[in-house]
Design a protein around this motif. Structure first.
Motif, PDB file in Angstrom:
ATOM      1  N   LYS A 107      21.079  20.048  25.431  1.00  0.00           N
ATOM      2  CA  LYS A 107      22.300  20.284  26.207  1.00  0.00           C
ATOM      3  C   LYS A 107      22.715  21.749  26.174  1.00  0.00           C
ATOM      4  O   LYS A 107      23.009  22.342  27.218  1.00  0.00           O
ATOM      5  N   ASP A 108      22.746  22.343  25.004  1.00  0.00           N
ATOM      6  CA  ASP A 108      23.174  23.737  24.887  1.00  0.00           C
ATOM      7  C   ASP A 108      22.166  24.696  25.518  1.00  0.00           C
ATOM      8  O   ASP A 108      22.550  25.743  26.066  1.00  0.00           O
ATOM      9  N   GLN A 111      22.685  24.526  29.172  1.00  0.00           N
ATOM     10  CA  GLN A 111      23.946  25.171  29.498  1.00  0.00           C
ATOM     11  C   GLN A 111      23.814  26.688  29.491  1.00  0.00           C
ATOM     12  O   GLN A 111      24.507  27.386  30.248  1.00  0.00           O
ATOM     13  N   SER A 112      22.890  27.215  28.674  1.00  0.00           N
ATOM     14  CA  SER A 112      22.688  28.667  28.637  1.00  0.00           C
ATOM     15  C   SER A 112      22.258  29.190  29.996  1.00  0.00           C
ATOM     16  O   SER A 112      22.662  30.287  30.408  1.00  0.00           O
ATOM     17  N   GLN A 176      15.443  28.240  27.346  1.00  0.00           N
ATOM     18  CA  GLN A 176      16.736  28.881  27.151  1.00  0.00           C
ATOM     19  C   GLN A 176      16.754  30.225  27.859  1.00  0.00           C
ATOM     20  O   GLN A 176      15.898  31.080  27.628  1.00  0.00           O
TER      21      GLN A 176
END
Length: 333
Positions: A107-108, A111-112, A176
Motif C-alpha cells: 500500500k505505501d 502510494q509513493s 516504489q
C-alpha cells in the motif's frame, strides 16, 4: 563359386521406405507449419532484438534525453515544453488469490507513486473491476482471458488491455517511485530494458490507443498455448516479457517504441530484474519472471551454428504437435 547378389526388390523396398519416411516428415512439417512459425518467432528473439537498437534505445544523441535523470526535477510530472503524448494516468493491478494481502503489503509503495504524481488519475484493477472491463471492452477475448491457466497471464494480458484503452503508466505493485515520470511523457511508448534481452512489462508507459500496444492485445489469441505444458515457458511465451519483446522486435518501425536502458558498462541502469534500485524506482520484489526465460532462450541465440536453432525449433514444434494430437485422442476416448 558365383557372386551372391541381392534381389532388386530389396533395393526398391529400401528406397520406398526412405521415400515414405521423407514424405511423412514433410507432411508433419506441413501440418505443423503454423505452430513452427510461431515457435520460430519466439525463439529468434535473441537473434533479432538488437537490430537497429540505436533507433529505439533512449539516448542523449538521438533523443536529447538524460537517461540518468540527474538533469530533471524529481517532481517533474510533464514533458513541457515538449508535448505530453502519454496521458496522466497510473494503473496498478492486484488480482488473484491473496490480492487483498498483496494490496495491503504494498500500500505505501503504491502510494509513493500516486504522491509523486498529484492530480493524475489512479486505477487499482481488482478481479471484479478487471472482469467487468474485459467483458465490456474486449468481449472477443473474454473467454480466453477467463480461461488462462496461470493468474499472472490474466494480469499480463490486462496490462496491455488497460494501457491500450486508457493509455498512461502501468506499474507493478512492488515498484516504489523515487521521482515523477513526467520527462518520459514526450514518447509514445516506454519500457525498461531487461537482461539479457527484451524489456520488462512490470513498468510501461504508452499513449492512448497506441498501435504497438494494440498489437500486443491482438496477438494474445495467436500465442495462447500451453507451451510444452511448463509454467514458465507458457507464461513468458503467451503473455509475458518474452511475448511482448517478440512483438516489439517484429514491428516495422521501432523508432517510437522506446526502451530505457543504460550505456557502456552500466547498461542495466534501468533493469528491474530482481531487487534493485534504478534512477526512478526501487524494485522491492525478489524475483523476476523474465530472467528464467531469457537465460534459457538466449542460449539458442548464441549458438555458433545455424543448424542448432533450426533443429531445436523444428524438434520442439513437432513434439508439441504430436503431444497435442495425442492429448486430443485421449480426450475422445
Amino acid at each position: 563359386m558365383g557372386v551372391i547378389t541381392l534381389p532388386n526388390r530389396v533395393h526398391r523396398t529400401h528406397t520406398h521406405l526412405v521415400a515414405c519416411c521423407f514424405a511423412l516428415a514433410l507432411l508433419g512439417l506441413w501440418c505443423a507449419r503454423s505452430l513452427l512459425a510461431e515457435v520460430w518467432t519466439l525463439a529468434a528473439l535473441p537473434l533479432i532484438w538488437w537490430n537497429n537498437a540505436d533507433q529505439f534505445l533512449i539516448s542523449a544523441r538521438v533523443d536529447d534525453f538524460d537517461i540518468t535523470f540527474a538533469n530533471y526535477s524529481i517532481h517533474q510530472v510533464s514533458a513541457a515544453p515538449l508535448d505530453d503524448r502519454i496521458p496522466p494516468v497510473i494503473h496498478h493491478v492486484a488480482m488473484g488469490a491473496g490480492a487483498a494481502d498483496h494490496t495491503n503489503r504494498w500500500k505505501d509503495v503504491r502510494q509513493s507513486c500516486i504522491d509523486m504524481h498529484p492530480e493524475w488519475e489512479a486505477y487499482l484493477w481488482t478481479d471484479e473491476t478487471a472482469d467487468t472491463f474485459v467483458a465490456n471492452y474486449y468481449p472477443e477475448l473474454y473467454a480466453m482471458w477467463r480461461g488462462y491457466r496461470y493468474p499472472i497471464q490474466k494480469i499480463d494480458a490486462l496490462r496491455y488491455m488497460v494501457l491500450y484503452h486508457y493509455g498512461g503508466v502501468i506499474l507493478d505493485m512492488d515498484l516504489q517511485c523515487k521521482r515523477a515520470l513526467g520527462p518520459l511523457r514526450r514518447f509514445d511508448f516506454v519500457a525498461p530494458a531487461a537482461h539479457p534481452t527484451g524489456f520488462s512489462v512490470g513498468f510501461m508507459m504508452a499513449s492512448k490507443k497506441n498501435e504497438f500496444v494494440g498489437a500486443l492485445v491482438r496477438d494474445l489469441q495467436r500465442y495462447n498455448k500451453h507451451w510444452l505444458w511448463l509454467p514458465y515457458p507458457t507464461v513468458m511465451f503467451s503473455t509475458g516479457c518474452h511475448y511482448a519483446s517478440m512483438i516489439h522486435a517484429y514491428q516495422r518501425n521501432r523508432s517510437e517504441l522506446k526502451i530505457l536502458a543504460g550505456t557502456g558498462d552500466n547498461f542495466k541502469l534501468h533493469s528491474l530484474n530482481g531487487r534493485v534500485s534504478t534512477p526512478i524506482f526501487d524494485h522491492l520484489g525478489s524475483s523476476s519472471w523474465h530472467s528464467y526465460d531469457a537465460a534459457m532462450i538466449v542460449k539458442l541465440g548464441k549458438s555458433k551454428s545455424w543448424r542448432t536453432p533450426v533443429l531445436l525449433v523444428a524438434g520442439v514444434g513437432i513434439a508439441f504437435f504430436v503431444m497435442k494430437k495425442t492429448r486430443r485422442r485421449r480426450l475422445r476416448v
